[in-house]
Design a protein around this motif. Structure first.
Motif, PDB file in Angstrom:
ATOM      1  N   SER A  28      48.562  43.816  31.396  1.00 43.20           N
ATOM      2  CA  SER A  28      47.360  43.048  31.106  1.00 43.20           C
ATOM      3  C   SER A  28      46.444  42.948  32.314  1.00 43.20           C
ATOM      4  CB  SER A  28      47.739  41.645  30.616  1.00 43.20           C
ATOM      5  OG  SER A  28      48.373  40.932  31.647  1.00 43.20           O
ATOM      6  N   ASP A  29      45.206  42.509  32.081  1.00 39.95           N
ATOM      7  CA  ASP A  29      44.251  42.309  33.167  1.00 39.95           C
ATOM      8  C   ASP A  29      44.777  41.263  34.130  1.00 39.95           C
ATOM      9  OD1 ASP A  29      42.463  44.123  32.087  1.00 39.95           O
ATOM     10  OD2 ASP A  29      41.356  42.606  30.973  1.00 39.95           O
ATOM     11  N   GLY A  30      44.564  41.475  35.402  1.00 37.77           N
ATOM     12  CA  GLY A  30      44.990  40.517  36.412  1.00 37.77           C
ATOM     13  C   GLY A  30      46.442  40.663  36.827  1.00 37.77           C
ATOM     14  N   VAL A  31      47.139  41.654  36.291  1.00 38.58           N
ATOM     15  CA  VAL A  31      48.547  41.856  36.618  1.00 38.58           C
ATOM     16  C   VAL A  31      48.734  43.282  37.112  1.00 38.58           C
ATOM     17  CG1 VAL A  31      50.914  41.847  35.750  1.00 38.58           C
ATOM     18  CG2 VAL A  31      49.261  40.216  34.848  1.00 38.58           C
ATOM     19  N   ASN A  32      49.332  43.420  38.289  1.00 39.00           N
ATOM     20  CA  ASN A  32      49.590  44.729  38.872  1.00 39.00           C
ATOM     21  C   ASN A  32      51.059  44.763  39.286  1.00 39.00           C
ATOM     22  OD1 ASN A  32      49.441  47.204  40.085  1.00 39.00           O
ATOM     23  ND2 ASN A  32      48.249  46.523  41.829  1.00 39.00           N
ATOM     24  N   CYS A  33      51.849  45.622  38.630  1.00 38.88           N
ATOM     25  CA  CYS A  33      53.292  45.625  38.869  1.00 38.88           C
ATOM     26  C   CYS A  33      53.761  46.868  39.612  1.00 38.88           C
ATOM     27  CB  CYS A  33      54.054  45.536  37.559  1.00 38.88           C
ATOM     28  SG  CYS A  33      53.874  43.956  36.759  1.00 38.88           S
ATOM     29  N   GLY A  34      54.753  46.642  40.462  1.00 46.00           N
ATOM     30  CA  GLY A  34      55.490  47.723  41.095  1.00 46.00           C
ATOM     31  C   GLY A  34      56.845  47.808  40.427  1.00 46.00           C
ATOM     32  N   VAL A  35      57.803  48.363  41.126  1.00 41.66           N
ATOM     33  CA  VAL A  35      59.132  48.541  40.557  1.00 41.66           C
ATOM     34  C   VAL A  35      59.843  47.214  40.327  1.00 41.66           C
ATOM     35  CG1 VAL A  35      61.414  49.547  40.959  1.00 41.66           C
ATOM     36  CG2 VAL A  35      59.359  50.826  41.558  1.00 41.66           C
ATOM     37  N   ASP A  36      59.778  46.296  41.303  1.00 44.77           N
ATOM     38  CA  ASP A  36      60.571  45.081  41.187  1.00 44.77           C
ATOM     39  C   ASP A  36      59.777  43.781  41.260  1.00 44.77           C
ATOM     40  OD1 ASP A  36      59.906  45.312  43.828  1.00 44.77           O
ATOM     41  OD2 ASP A  36      61.915  44.980  44.598  1.00 44.77           O
ATOM     42  N   GLN A  37      58.442  43.859  41.352  1.00 43.33           N
ATOM     43  CA  GLN A  37      57.659  42.630  41.349  1.00 43.33           C
ATOM     44  C   GLN A  37      56.233  42.906  40.914  1.00 43.33           C
ATOM     45  OE1 GLN A  37      57.762  40.852  45.209  1.00 43.33           O
ATOM     46  NE2 GLN A  37      55.799  41.656  45.821  1.00 43.33           N
ATOM     47  N   CYS A  38      55.554  41.847  40.505  1.00 38.76           N
ATOM     48  CA  CYS A  38      54.164  41.934  40.069  1.00 38.76           C
ATOM     49  C   CYS A  38      53.293  41.037  40.935  1.00 38.76           C
ATOM     50  CB  CYS A  38      54.023  41.472  38.620  1.00 38.76           C
ATOM     51  SG  CYS A  38      54.953  42.469  37.437  1.00 38.76           S
ATOM     52  N   THR A  39      52.064  41.462  41.155  1.00 34.11           N
ATOM     53  CA  THR A  39      51.063  40.623  41.786  1.00 34.11           C
ATOM     54  C   THR A  39      50.131  40.165  40.683  1.00 34.11           C
ATOM     55  OG1 THR A  39      51.177  41.869  43.845  1.00 34.11           O
ATOM     56  CG2 THR A  39      49.211  40.539  43.495  1.00 34.11           C
ATOM     57  N   VAL A  40      50.007  38.852  40.533  1.00 30.32           N
ATOM     58  CA  VAL A  40      49.219  38.271  39.458  1.00 30.32           C
ATOM     59  C   VAL A  40      48.003  37.588  40.065  1.00 30.32           C
ATOM     60  CG1 VAL A  40      49.229  36.593  37.575  1.00 30.32           C
ATOM     61  CG2 VAL A  40      51.296  37.895  38.092  1.00 30.32           C
ATOM     62  N   THR A  41      46.824  37.919  39.555  1.00 28.68           N
ATOM     63  CA  THR A  41      45.592  37.283  39.985  1.00 28.68           C
ATOM     64  C   THR A  41      45.057  36.481  38.822  1.00 28.68           C
ATOM     65  OG1 THR A  41      45.127  39.125  41.476  1.00 28.68           O
ATOM     66  CG2 THR A  41      43.293  37.669  40.939  1.00 28.68           C
ATOM     67  N   ILE A  42      44.846  35.174  39.049  1.00 24.57           N
ATOM     68  CA  ILE A  42      44.347  34.275  38.002  1.00 24.57           C
ATOM     69  C   ILE A  42      43.048  33.650  38.499  1.00 24.57           C
ATOM     70  CG2 ILE A  42      44.807  32.223  36.605  1.00 24.57           C
ATOM     71  CD1 ILE A  42      47.794  32.722  37.011  1.00 24.57           C
ATOM     72  N   ALA A  43      42.036  33.686  37.651  1.00 26.20           N
ATOM     73  CA  ALA A  43      40.755  33.063  38.004  1.00 26.20           C
ATOM     74  C   ALA A  43      40.965  31.580  38.260  1.00 26.20           C
ATOM     75  CB  ALA A  43      39.745  33.267  36.883  1.00 26.20           C
ATOM     76  N   ARG A  44      40.260  31.079  39.248  1.00 26.88           N
ATOM     77  CA  ARG A  44      40.381  29.664  39.615  1.00 26.88           C
ATOM     78  C   ARG A  44      39.395  28.856  38.787  1.00 26.88           C
ATOM     79  NH1 ARG A  44      40.468  27.422  45.850  1.00 26.88           N
ATOM     80  NH2 ARG A  44      40.498  25.231  45.279  1.00 26.88           N
ATOM     81  N   GLU A  45      39.695  28.764  37.489  1.00 24.62           N
ATOM     82  CA  GLU A  45      38.868  28.006  36.559  1.00 24.62           C
ATOM     83  C   GLU A  45      39.762  27.396  35.479  1.00 24.62           C
ATOM     84  OE1 GLU A  45      37.280  31.286  33.471  1.00 24.62           O
ATOM     85  OE2 GLU A  45      36.497  31.508  35.502  1.00 24.62           O
ATOM     86  N   THR A  46      39.284  26.335  34.883  1.00 19.73           N
ATOM     87  CA  THR A  46      40.062  25.631  33.871  1.00 19.73           C
ATOM     88  C   THR A  46      40.464  26.567  32.740  1.00 19.73           C
ATOM     89  OG1 THR A  46      38.817  23.649  34.386  1.00 19.73           O
ATOM     90  CG2 THR A  46      40.050  23.625  32.335  1.00 19.73           C
ATOM     91  N   ASN A  47      41.726  26.490  32.336  1.00 20.24           N
ATOM     92  CA  ASN A  47      42.304  27.244  31.221  1.00 20.24           C
ATOM     93  C   ASN A  47      42.431  28.742  31.456  1.00 20.24           C
ATOM     94  OD1 ASN A  47      42.669  24.897  29.690  1.00 20.24           O
ATOM     95  ND2 ASN A  47      40.579  25.009  28.935  1.00 20.24           N
ATOM     96  N   ALA A  48      42.203  29.236  32.666  1.00 18.06           N
ATOM     97  CA  ALA A  48      42.431  30.658  32.940  1.00 18.06           C
ATOM     98  C   ALA A  48      43.928  30.916  32.878  1.00 18.06           C
ATOM     99  CB  ALA A  48      41.880  31.028  34.311  1.00 18.06           C
ATOM    100  N   SER A  49      44.325  32.019  32.253  1.00 18.19           N
ATOM    101  CA  SER A  49      45.753  32.322  32.147  1.00 18.19           C
ATOM    102  C   SER A  49      45.968  33.826  32.109  1.00 18.19           C
ATOM    103  CB  SER A  49      46.357  31.670  30.894  1.00 18.19           C
ATOM    104  OG  SER A  49      45.803  32.244  29.731  1.00 18.19           O
TER     105      SER A  49
END
Length: 108
Positions: A28-49
């Motif tokens: 999904s958007d905002g998620v970048n995964c490698g082999v054993d972990q993901c980097t998740v970026t979430i907008a700093r706004e109400t109800n962002a998920s």
């Protein structure tokens, strides 16, 4: 001698399906995964998920050094430099906080 191609075709189909299944957990958007972990970026706004590894993470609040998220129905506060916190079967640690977004490292 005639050799059946069925086992090779079955193995190829299994490999393709297995590879697709591995990628699906972090597609999904905002998620970048490698082999054993993901980097998740979430907008700093109400109800962002964002959904990562089958678990939804929702932004609640943040300041310069910490962020509060709702993860798998539980509210958790992450602080920069703190060890990973376990919630919803995942390990989460805060990577960065900016004026527009937060970045969290997630692994199983």
């Amino acid at each position: 001698m005639l050799i059946s191609k069925a086992p090779r075709v079955a193995a190829l189909l299994f490999s393709a399906a297995f590879g697709a299944a591995l990628l699906t957990g972090c597609s999904s958007d905002g998620v970048n995964c490698g082999v054993d972990q993901c980097t998740v970026t979430i907008a700093r706004e109400t109800n962002a998920s964002v959904e990562v590894l089958g678990v939804e993470a929702q932004f609640v609040s943040a300041d310069d050094n910490s962020v509060t998220l709702q993860v798998a129905g539980q509210q958790v506060t992450l602080t920069k430099g703190q060890q990973a916190v376990q919630v919803g079967g995942l390990q989460l640690s805060l990577d960065s906080v900016t004026q527009s977004a937060i970045q969290v490292q997630v692994s199983r």
